[in-house]
Write a protein that holds these residues in place. Sequence first.
Motif, PDB file in Angstrom:
ATOM      1  N   PRO A 141      79.426  43.493  64.955  1.00  0.00           N
ATOM      2  CA  PRO A 141      78.228  44.331  64.435  1.00  0.00           C
ATOM      3  C   PRO A 141      77.625  43.330  63.531  1.00  0.00           C
ATOM      4  N   GLU A 142      78.297  42.170  63.375  1.00  0.00           N
ATOM      5  CA  GLU A 142      77.492  41.260  62.439  1.00  0.00           C
ATOM      6  C   GLU A 142      77.905  39.875  62.519  1.00  0.00           C
ATOM      7  N   LEU A 143      77.489  38.828  62.086  1.00  0.00           N
ATOM      8  CA  LEU A 143      78.072  37.630  62.413  1.00  0.00           C
ATOM      9  C   LEU A 143      79.073  36.976  61.257  1.00  0.00           C
ATOM     10  N   TYR A 173      76.852  50.891  66.675  1.00  0.00           N
ATOM     11  CA  TYR A 173      76.654  52.324  67.307  1.00  0.00           C
ATOM     12  C   TYR A 173      75.807  53.153  66.367  1.00  0.00           C
ATOM     13  N   GLU A 174      74.586  52.945  66.161  1.00  0.00           N
ATOM     14  CA  GLU A 174      73.841  53.604  65.103  1.00  0.00           C
ATOM     15  C   GLU A 174      72.668  54.301  65.747  1.00  0.00           C
ATOM     16  N   ARG A 175      72.040  55.230  65.073  1.00  0.00           N
ATOM     17  CA  ARG A 175      71.071  56.087  65.579  1.00  0.00           C
ATOM     18  C   ARG A 175      69.884  55.279  65.665  1.00  0.00           C
ATOM     19  N   TYR A 334      81.420  43.144  50.984  1.00  0.00           N
ATOM     20  CA  TYR A 334      81.967  42.039  50.589  1.00  0.00           C
ATOM     21  C   TYR A 334      80.824  41.035  49.651  1.00  0.00           C
ATOM     22  N   TYR A 335      79.782  41.322  49.257  1.00  0.00           N
ATOM     23  CA  TYR A 335      79.063  40.691  48.360  1.00  0.00           C
ATOM     24  C   TYR A 335      79.461  40.658  46.997  1.00  0.00           C
ATOM     25  N   THR A 336      79.236  39.762  46.213  1.00  0.00           N
ATOM     26  CA  THR A 336      79.877  39.677  44.851  1.00  0.00           C
ATOM     27  C   THR A 336      78.894  39.113  43.839  1.00  0.00           C
TER      28      THR A 336
HETATM   29  P1  HAM Z   1      72.718  43.475  57.543  1.00  0.00           P
HETATM   30  O1  HAM Z   1      71.959  43.910  56.233  1.00  0.00           O
HETATM   31  O2  HAM Z   1      73.610  44.658  57.820  1.00  0.00           O
HETATM   32  O3  HAM Z   1      73.458  42.297  56.881  1.00  0.00           O
HETATM   33  O4  HAM Z   1      71.924  43.197  58.319  1.00  0.00           O
HETATM   34  C1  HAM Z   1      71.063  41.965  58.209  1.00  0.00           C
HETATM   35  C2  HAM Z   1      69.617  42.594  59.126  1.00  0.00           C
HETATM   36  O5  HAM Z   1      70.059  42.535  60.323  1.00  0.00           O
HETATM   37  C3  HAM Z   1      68.720  43.734  58.758  1.00  0.00           C
HETATM   38  O6  HAM Z   1      68.108  43.544  57.614  1.00  0.00           O
HETATM   39  C4  HAM Z   1      68.295  44.036  59.941  1.00  0.00           C
HETATM   40  O7  HAM Z   1      67.096  43.285  59.941  1.00  0.00           O
HETATM   41  C5  HAM Z   1      68.957  43.720  60.953  1.00  0.00           C
HETATM   42  N1  HAM Z   1      69.721  44.526  61.434  1.00  0.00           N
HETATM   43  C6  HAM Z   1      71.165  45.218  61.104  1.00  0.00           C
HETATM   44  N2  HAM Z   1      71.375  46.395  61.878  1.00  0.00           N
HETATM   45  C7  HAM Z   1      70.278  46.405  62.832  1.00  0.00           C
HETATM   46  C8  HAM Z   1      70.091  47.393  63.779  1.00  0.00           C
HETATM   47  N3  HAM Z   1      71.045  48.417  64.195  1.00  0.00           N
HETATM   48  N4  HAM Z   1      68.981  47.171  64.744  1.00  0.00           N
HETATM   49  C9  HAM Z   1      68.164  46.483  64.570  1.00  0.00           C
HETATM   50  N5  HAM Z   1      68.470  45.397  63.598  1.00  0.00           N
HETATM   51  C10 HAM Z   1      69.165  45.443  62.604  1.00  0.00           C
HETATM   52  C11 HAM Z   1      74.579  41.591  57.594  1.00  0.00           C
HETATM   53  O8  HAM Z   1      74.518  41.842  58.826  1.00  0.00           O
HETATM   54  C12 HAM Z   1      75.046  40.535  56.891  1.00  0.00           C
HETATM   55  N6  HAM Z   1      76.199  40.185  57.830  1.00  0.00           N
HETATM   56  C13 HAM Z   1      74.210  39.509  56.666  1.00  0.00           C
HETATM   57  C14 HAM Z   1      74.633  38.194  55.913  1.00  0.00           C
HETATM   58  C15 HAM Z   1      74.813  36.819  56.486  1.00  0.00           C
HETATM   59  N7  HAM Z   1      74.955  38.312  54.753  1.00  0.00           N
HETATM   60  C16 HAM Z   1      75.494  36.932  54.485  1.00  0.00           C
HETATM   61  N8  HAM Z   1      75.377  36.378  55.659  1.00  0.00           N
END
Ligand code: HAM
Length: 484
Positions: A141-143, A173-175, A334-336
């Motif tokens: 869902p994220e990197l 899996y979001e709206r 996880y943000y601190t």
């Molecule tokens: P996040 O705020 O969940 O952070 O997602 C980062 C960005 O990904 C959001 O601001 C938005 O631009 C895009 N995004 C997230 N979910 C969606 C979605 N369902 N559809 C379209 N765009 C989306 C993270 O994911 C953290 N891992 C960021 C990070 C990297 N923090 C530290 N390193």
Amino acid sequence: MASMLGRVFVQQTPRPSAGNSLYSRILNSPKLKTSLRATSTDRKAGTSTIGGGSSSSSGGKQQKIDTNPPRGTRDFPPDEKRLQNWLFGEFEQVSRTFGFEQIDFPVLESEELFVRKAGEEITEQLYNFEDKGGRRVSLRPELTPSLARLALQKGKGLPLPTKWFAIGQCWRYERATRGRRREHYQWNMDIIGVQGVEAEAELLAAITQFFAGVGLTSSDVGIKVSSRKVLQQVLETCGLENDAFGPVCIMVDKMDKLPREKVVDGLRDLGIPDNTAEKILSALEVKDVSDLEGLLGSDNEAVMDLKRVFELAKSYGYDDYLVFDASVVRGLAYYTGIVFEGFDRAGNLRAICGGGRYDKLLETFGGENHPCVGFGFGDAVIVELLSDKGLLPSIGHSVDDLVVAMDVDLHSVGCRVASKLRSQGKRVDLVLESGKKMKWAFKQAERCGASRLVLVAPDEWEKGLVRVKDLQTREEQDIPFESI
Ligand code: HAM
């Protein structure tokens, strides 16, 4: 919030075709708004599978498949793909300008990498399943967790500081709403091994350089900055345990979606007394770093960090993009420390990007701790914004040459001509059908955006010549094959 797994959003009218809009319009139709809790599959609405499985009433003729991609996902036909390549090129260029190295990970990871117990939306939205070997896996869902895994895998071999960037597809899996979908691509930049907020300032510089590069000024967009240490301080002052921190942040992050009482209720469920909850919420209403200094004292870490970030932003020259906003805590456990979120000043769209410091993630994966900070920047919201502002480039398909053999017997010569031009690095479209007329060749040259039309015609080829027409100047020349 209830899990969205198992919930299917059923649209009542056909979706627009995936390719008929600019990159991200597909899902914004009001037609997608209707949601039903259902256990039936998305395909219930009158489609069948390829190659059997469903019976067909039309005498053996298969029913046409649903040509839409799965709900919440996108196709990338050529025009959309060109735009994506352009956007990713901008992401990459900024990252390289800042000296970052590119990495990538598998889209499929072990589920345990993403399972956290803080009540985050992201963990409720996992595309998780059991593979054929009985292992629990999930589409990422994220990197960030994959990045942490890779950092741990490198162990002592990881040169510090490490500056990595990645551009990858993520699944949640979001709206589906404007700019939110079930798959999106994220540009991430992360720094591992830098304790000070100089790292945050450098990442914010990269984001603002990207904004400026695509034509978004500080009156179009901004970045809200705060620190989770504000909350931490309030919790500490109230004598609350450290492990309440993550879940409290997640609950407080819901402040802009839920009424205040609901947030207080949620905090009470986490064991936070109402008077502490009120203290937390009041601290998050502070709108100025100097007011925060008044509240927490000038030697408070959050205050010092924030003052330093704003000071550095001035030196870089991007301070006009930054806004202090104590209510930004972000929805990931996880943000601190410092957290930030890009937003459009008109307030029409969801977050453009988000990130922050996560100094303890490696430790939670059982590894040696290193300070980490990074951001994720989605591809969807930014395209909406650039489109609204007329800032999307118009990128057509183009080639250098269109090679046409005017006679079926000359196709092999056409191949030789095309190969020669390609070996010179030219982009060459070779017409594969024979018997085409001149009028068709010109139309085709226009369609593929050719700069030159290269004709292999019988009379000219008898003399070893190829006719080359410059489609800009309309000049025409017969050139010996050896000289083309
Ligand atoms: P996040 O705020 O969940 O952070 O997602 C980062 C960005 O990904 C959001 O601001 C938005 O631009 C895009 N995004 C997230 N979910 C969606 C979605 N369902 N559809 C379209 N765009 C989306 C993270 O994911 C953290 N891992 C960021 C990070 C990297 N923090 C530290 N390193």
